[in-house]
Design an enzyme around this catalytic site. Sequence first.
Site, PDB file in Angstrom:
ATOM      1  CB  CYS A 253      37.526  43.160  27.429  1.00  0.00           C
ATOM      2  SG  CYS A 253      37.828  43.777  29.098  1.00  0.00           S
TER       3      CYS A 253
ATOM      4  CG  HIS B 229      36.711  38.926  31.303  1.00  0.00           C
ATOM      5  ND1 HIS B 229      35.700  39.797  30.987  1.00  0.00           N
ATOM      6  CD2 HIS B 229      37.844  39.480  30.811  1.00  0.00           C
ATOM      7  CE1 HIS B 229      36.193  40.845  30.351  1.00  0.00           C
ATOM      8  NE2 HIS B 229      37.498  40.668  30.220  1.00  0.00           N
TER       9      HIS B 229
ATOM     10  CG  ASP C 191      33.308  38.717  32.924  1.00  0.00           C
ATOM     11  OD1 ASP C 191      34.240  39.010  33.686  1.00  0.00           O
ATOM     12  OD2 ASP C 191      33.174  39.174  31.777  1.00  0.00           O
TER      13      ASP C 191
END
Length: 352
Positions: A142, A326, A297
């Site tokens: 991320c 995600h 995501d």
Amino acid sequence: MLASDLKSPADESLKKVKRLTEVFVMEPEPQVGQTPKEVIWTKNKAKLYRYQPAVKKTNKVPILMIYALINKPYILDLYPGNSLIEHLSNKGHDVYLLDWGVPGYEDRHMKLDDYIVDYIPHAIKKVLRKSKAKEITLLGYCIGGTMSTIFTALNPHLPIRNLVLLTSPIDFTDAGLFTKWLDKRYFQLDKLVDTLGNIPFEMIDFGNKLLSPISTTYGPYVSIVDRVEDDNFVLNWKLMQKWLNDGVPFPGEAYRQWIREFYQENKLINDELEIRGERVRLANIKANLLNISATRDNIALPNQVAPLNDKVSSQNKTLHSVETGHISVVTGRKAIKEIHPYIENWINENSK
């Protein structure tokens, strides 16, 4: 079978309620982050861990993991049998992780510049020295992947052999609903940061849940009611809830920078971002690149992840799309069976 052995719907409902009460009220949370590790370096609130599995470390290129500033480090080592760190360690990789710690009000002036320039280089130096290696693999998740990308672009002279990114946004031309919500004409960014200092995790989490409010708010509780008598499902449900509800504040100036320069001005993909006065040029990246996006995501959209591969100078670059969300990139059944082995195989093949 005797008639007395048959259970009525009322009995089944009572049994389910009893089990739900145990899950919500009586049972402790599962213990996360169980892969053995040692602290080999500290700086302010940050710690650098080296993981110590029972197997021999056979891979010569160590892996340094960088995770998002709003999470806790155990997200990459969630639970035995459901841990990316455990999987890589058990395959003979020398795995390290940079734990950012929990920022307090005194850390509200920390910018992304500070983490990228003052922390990551020292962690890499310690990893290379500790492992006695000449090259390193950077693995970012991320925002941690975005930070790893920036660092790699700023330091083409360093021995970064592999850059592995998991759902890391790079291009913010279209960030879905976030593009509308964070529009500089309406979003009071400066007022928010100046008032709060650090941005509470609960505020970040609320924004993420608004992307899909029904499934993220009510969905988990519908599913646990349906499957509360499945112990394995209950364990994984608890682990997911812990992940989702156990973040840390976003340091104020880093948040201001993240929203303004990335979401509102989209500087990174356009080579306009400056980190402590130095321009970030993605074409400087020559490391082997594995860039993973997730089709479901809604936090780091695939169209935010993929454009990096067209910008870097890497001769060896792979864009890998997985049909998941995600968080499910690093935890859960699909991650365990498919994604963790894929990452390990790619790193292994590119570390010889």
